[in-house]
Design an enzyme around this catalytic site. Structure first.
Site, PDB file in Angstrom:
ATOM      1  N   ALA A   1       0.482  -1.770   0.231  1.00 32.89           N
ATOM      2  CA  ALA A   1       0.275  -0.272  -0.071  1.00 32.89           C
ATOM      3  C   ALA A   1       0.895   1.460   0.328  1.00 32.89           C
ATOM      4  CB  ALA A   1      -1.488   0.228   1.098  1.00 32.89           C
ATOM      5  N   GLU A   2       1.868   1.352   0.836  1.00 28.52           N
ATOM      6  CA  GLU A   2       2.901   2.404   0.621  1.00 28.52           C
ATOM      7  C   GLU A   2       3.825   2.051   1.446  1.00 28.52           C
ATOM      8  OE1 GLU A   2       1.975   5.853   0.958  1.00 28.52           O
ATOM      9  OE2 GLU A   2      -0.218   5.104   0.951  1.00 28.52           O
ATOM     10  N   THR A   3       5.144   3.001   0.495  1.00 29.95           N
ATOM     11  CA  THR A   3       6.409   3.154   0.960  1.00 29.95           C
ATOM     12  C   THR A   3       6.772   4.334   1.427  1.00 29.95           C
ATOM     13  OG1 THR A   3       6.993   0.800  -0.917  1.00 29.95           O
ATOM     14  CG2 THR A   3       9.020   2.242  -0.143  1.00 29.95           C
TER      15      THR A   3
END
Length: 258
Positions: free
Chosen positions: A43-45
């Site tokens: 979903a996110e880095t």
């Protein structure tokens, strides 16, 4: 370059919301950070660079850069306070959404995040078609927050992602009052290449603020009813700020070869 993967808003691996965290000495080109995020396909880095006494933080989904992400900020804080500054109790950030801070409180991490002006808007047939059920109320903030009759409706939603993308907002949240929690929610994010966000902190800046006012409670215990599931403790602080509290667990540490 070292990369950490942390499951946020949970104390169990394979639950909560996974985020990758890269602490850099200097910024990589934007296209390289976007490529890393796409390769991770989480979903996110989150990417961080130390600037004086604080870190500048940026968040990338597999397809775009985001302006605010709660779970990746929690994951980044877990990494900083566990591996880089273990004697500290707080991490301060600069971001495109302003100054942020995260404090360690026992097993919990407390995010100090902004709230957003919330305005009730008419429920439309388009919302019903997109979510697959008719909301009883629609609240517009940074995201579209649709309130449903009960948590069973929220848990059983099977939305049409193409139609969701035609509605206003950045994220499309479905929420209802819960039985075991004050509220139960789901967050849909088809435009970011992750159709459903497992646990969305920035969404709860709005969802929890709404339920605190509606239920007249100072603290909201929230559950994100995605397949992974996650728990948040939310407390509006006034002056446009909210505290989001949750746990985190380390899943992996790896080396990136670029």
């Amino acid at each position: 370059m070292k990369q950490y993967i942390v499951d946020a808003f949970t104390d169990k691996p394979f639950h909560g919301n996974p985020a990758a965290v890269c602490v850099l000495d200097a910024w990589l080109p934007d296209e390289t950070m976007q490529a890393i995020a796409a390769e991770n396909n989480l979903a996110e880095t989150a990417f961080l660079v130390k600037e004086g006494e604080r870190y500048r933080i940026r968040w990338f989904t597999p397809s775009m850069e985001e302006e605010l992400c709660g779970h990746a900020t929690l994951a980044a804080s877990f990494v900083i306070l566990s591996f880089y500054e273990p004697d500290a109790d707080e991490v301060r950030y600069a971001s495109v959404s302003g100054d942020l801070s995260v404090r360690r409180k026992g097993e919990l991490f407390e995010l100090n995040f902004p709230t957003y002006a919330l305005k009730e808007i008419p429920v439309t047939d388009a919302m019903e078609r997109a979510f697959g059920a008719r909301p009883k109320k629609a609240i517009m903030g940074l995201d579209l927050n649709c309130v449903f009759e009960n948590e069973t409706v929220v848990r059983n939603l099977s939305p049409d992602y193409a139609l969701l993308g035609q509605l206003p907002g950045r994220i499309w949240n479905a929420t209802a009052q819960g039985a075991d929690y004050d509220c139960v929610s789901r967050s849909f994010t088809p435009e970011t290449a992750v159709p459903e966000d497992p646990v969305c902190g920035s969404a709860h800046c709005q969802i929890a603020d709404y339920w605190a006012r509606t239920l007249q409670k100072k603290v909201i215990r929230a559950y994100q009813a995605s397949p992974r599931g996650g728990e948040l403790i939310c407390e509006p602080l006034g002056n446009g700020r909210i505290a989001l509290r949750g746990k985190a667990v380390l899943f992996a540490v790896s080396e990136l070869f670029l």
